[in-house]
Design an enzyme around this catalytic site. Structure first.
Site, PDB file in Angstrom:
ATOM      1  N   PHE A 140       1.020  -1.136  -0.100  1.00  0.00           N
ATOM      2  CA  PHE A 140       0.176  -0.152  -0.014  1.00  0.00           C
ATOM      3  C   PHE A 140       0.783   1.324  -0.066  1.00  0.00           C
ATOM      4  O   PHE A 140       1.548   1.147   0.976  1.00  0.00           O
ATOM      5  CB  PHE A 140      -0.862   0.218   1.275  1.00  0.00           C
ATOM      6  CG  PHE A 140      -1.833   1.264   1.285  1.00  0.00           C
ATOM      7  CD1 PHE A 140      -2.878   1.373   0.481  1.00  0.00           C
ATOM      8  CD2 PHE A 140      -1.540   2.521   1.851  1.00  0.00           C
ATOM      9  CE1 PHE A 140      -3.543   2.547   0.233  1.00  0.00           C
ATOM     10  CE2 PHE A 140      -2.265   3.572   1.926  1.00  0.00           C
ATOM     11  CZ  PHE A 140      -3.495   3.438   1.074  1.00  0.00           C
ATOM     12  N   ASP A 225       9.353   2.474   1.611  1.00  0.00           N
ATOM     13  CA  ASP A 225       8.113   3.374   2.290  1.00  0.00           C
ATOM     14  C   ASP A 225       8.121   2.981   3.573  1.00  0.00           C
ATOM     15  O   ASP A 225       7.451   1.952   3.945  1.00  0.00           O
ATOM     16  CB  ASP A 225       6.894   2.845   1.466  1.00  0.00           C
ATOM     17  CG  ASP A 225       5.622   3.562   1.808  1.00  0.00           C
ATOM     18  OD1 ASP A 225       5.696   4.334   3.017  1.00  0.00           O
ATOM     19  OD2 ASP A 225       4.643   3.649   0.969  1.00  0.00           O
ATOM     20  N   LYS A 254       2.776  10.191   8.627  1.00  0.00           N
ATOM     21  CA  LYS A 254       2.061   9.447   9.943  1.00  0.00           C
ATOM     22  C   LYS A 254       2.877   9.984  11.221  1.00  0.00           C
ATOM     23  O   LYS A 254       2.693  10.941  11.619  1.00  0.00           O
ATOM     24  CB  LYS A 254       2.080   7.818   9.735  1.00  0.00           C
ATOM     25  CG  LYS A 254       0.974   7.534   8.515  1.00  0.00           C
ATOM     26  CD  LYS A 254       0.595   6.199   8.604  1.00  0.00           C
ATOM     27  CE  LYS A 254      -0.579   5.926   7.791  1.00  0.00           C
ATOM     28  NZ  LYS A 254      -0.490   5.595   6.543  1.00  0.00           N
TER      29      LYS A 254
HETATM   30  C1  LIG Z   1      -0.708   5.688   4.931  1.00  0.00           C
HETATM   31  C2  LIG Z   1       0.212   5.342   4.145  1.00  0.00           C
HETATM   32  C3  LIG Z   1       0.419   5.692   2.933  1.00  0.00           C
HETATM   33  C4  LIG Z   1      -0.410   6.781   2.464  1.00  0.00           C
HETATM   34  O1  LIG Z   1      -0.287   7.978   3.107  1.00  0.00           O
HETATM   35  P1  LIG Z   1      -1.486   9.062   3.082  1.00  0.00           P
HETATM   36  O2  LIG Z   1      -0.849  10.108   4.226  1.00  0.00           O
HETATM   37  O3  LIG Z   1      -2.666   8.345   3.279  1.00  0.00           O
HETATM   38  O4  LIG Z   1      -1.375   9.694   1.763  1.00  0.00           O
HETATM   39  C5  LIG Z   1       1.397   5.098   1.964  1.00  0.00           C
HETATM   40  N1  LIG Z   1       2.236   4.162   2.628  1.00  0.00           N
HETATM   41  C6  LIG Z   1       2.179   3.537   3.573  1.00  0.00           C
HETATM   42  C7  LIG Z   1       3.084   2.516   4.074  1.00  0.00           C
HETATM   43  C8  LIG Z   1       1.150   4.109   4.540  1.00  0.00           C
HETATM   44  O5  LIG Z   1       1.094   3.254   5.604  1.00  0.00           O
END
Ligand SMILES: *Cc1c(COP(=O)(O)O)cnc(C)c1O
Length: 409
Positions: A140, A225, A254
């Site tokens: 994701f 990521d 986050k």
């Molecule tokens: C939450 C998340 C995203 C997306 O972040 P947003 O602030 O919602 O755009 C991308 N990669 C990972 C691994 C995530 O946990």
């Protein structure tokens, strides 16, 4: 407009897009690991806004940093120098592999910057044909057009027109498929060290080391990521430290904002070389409010002993969860994750368990692969661990009761 008068007892239907199945609970305030509704009901928050409220709710140091900045200046734009942003970027570089930072407002935007940077790196070296990025099943990476293509989940891609070109997905743990996917057009590999939304699947450290070696061998950039895994969540500042390898580019978001929307793309000098004057931009990214909060988060997270305590608390929670699994073998199949990014893989539907936990006053988050995620604020201690485990125990009992009901009747 409706001519019927609206009272508190008959709330107006929501005019928000119905893209979320929102729980019928609203929080008015928070204190540390607790989220509190208007009628005073207290919920132990082991979701932390999906790993966002790293220091819990209303942390005094963050409140002070944000309100002090709010009284000075909110926004100036990237047309001017922002000292707090310079300072935050420098601190992030000092604490990681990185030499360069680009601030964003969200995780998806941090990944967009990472994707653009990887493509530009090769283009600037005379290889614009090298633009493809290999990603992994269950990934994701966000909800923009490029990041849904990167994540490769059909349910997020369908209906939104042609999928953005240039993403090749391989199975999570299939070396042969990965080798076959690397072509003269490949620019980079992109991976979460622990899949968050995908269901708390950890990439084995050995595999991360192999990906690093493969990138070096083929001249590819390695993108991690760490939007969910970063900023102390796994008991390390960043999860890749568990494997002892570093990426060329890393996206974060986050936890770094502690609840204030912000993200960043970090990179080595070499990987960032193509991102020259005017090549990328953002109106809000790196705004003084966000930068003040980001620095305040680092004051706490990088203080001596903080991350070590997260690791220890995570171990204790994990041990308790293992006992819980033994007590509820018909509900809990497996414990996953690292530090305070833990998951319960269930035999029973995960969203039913999330609802039962909420009924017990515990907030947890669903994930793919029938997993329930525990993402508590990093400031929790023994008391919160015990309380959460007691509530998870009651939630598991409630789920078991529903399993037994048909037989008893
Ligand atoms: C939450 C998340 C995203 C997306 O972040 P947003 O602030 O919602 O755009 C991308 N990669 C990972 C691994 C995530 O946990």
């Amino acid at each position: 407009m409706s001519s019927v008068s609206q009272t508190a007892a008959t709330p107006s239907p929501s005019v928000l897009l119905p893209t979320y199945a929102r729980a019928p609970v609203a929080f008015e305030r928070g204190e540390g690991a607790w989220a509190i509704t208007a009628d005073g009901t207290r919920y132990l928050d082991f979701g932390a806004g999906i790993a966002v409220n790293a220091l819990g709710h209303a942390h005094p140091h963050l409140v002070e940093a944000l309100t002090a900045q709010a009284g000075r200046i909110w926004h100036t734009s990237n047309l001017y120098t922002m000292p707090e942003g310079e300072r935050l970027a420098r601190r992030l570089c000092e604490a990681t592999f990185a030499d360069r930072v680009f601030f964003t407002n969200s995780g998806a935007e941090a990944n967009e910057a990472a994707i653009k940077m990887a493509r530009k790196y090769h283009a600037a070296k005379g290889h614009p044909e090298r633009f493809r990025i290999i990603t992994f099943e269950g990934a994701f990476h966000g909800r923009t057009l490029a990041t849904i293509a990167a994540g490769g989940q059909q349910k997020y891609i369908d209906g939104f027109g042609p999928k953005v070109e240039g993403f090749d997905q391989v199975p999570f743990d299939d070396r042969e498929a990965l080798l076959a996917a690397i072509t003269p057009e490949t620019a980079a590999l992109m991976i979460e060290p622990i899949q968050g939304e995908g269901g708390l699947r950890s990439v084995p450290p050995q595999m991360l080391r192999e990906l690093r070696a493969l990138c070096d061998e083929h001249g590819l950039l390695l993108i991690f990521d760490e939007i969910q895994t970063g900023v102390g969540r796994t008991g390390k500042f960043f999860a890749h430290e568990l494997a002892g390898v570093t990426p060329d580019i890393m996206s974060i978001a986050k936890g770094i904002g502690g609840g204030f929307p912000m993200g960043a793309c970090l990179a080595t000098e070499e990987a960032a070389a193509g991102m020259t004057l005017g090549s990328h931009g953002t109106t809000f990214g790196g705004n003084p409010l966000a930068m003040a909060v980001g620095n305040a988060v680092l004051d706490v997270v990088l203080a001596p002993g903080f991350i070590e305590t997260v690791a220890q608390t995570g171990l204790r929670l994990r041990q308790s969860l293992a006992q819980l699994k033994d007590q509820h073998p018909e509900v809990i199949a497996e414990i996953r994750g690292e530090g305070l990014m833990l998951g319960l893989k269930l035999h029973t539907p995960n969203m039913d368990f999330v609802a039962e936990a909420r009924a017990q006053g515990l907030l947890v988050v669903g994930a793919g692969d029938n997993v329930v995620r525990l993402l508590p604020p990093l400031i929790i201690g023994e008391t919160e661990v015990k309380e959460a485990v007691a509530r998870l125990d009651r939630a598991a009992q409630a789920v078991e009761a529903t399993l037994k009901r048909p037989a008893a009747e």
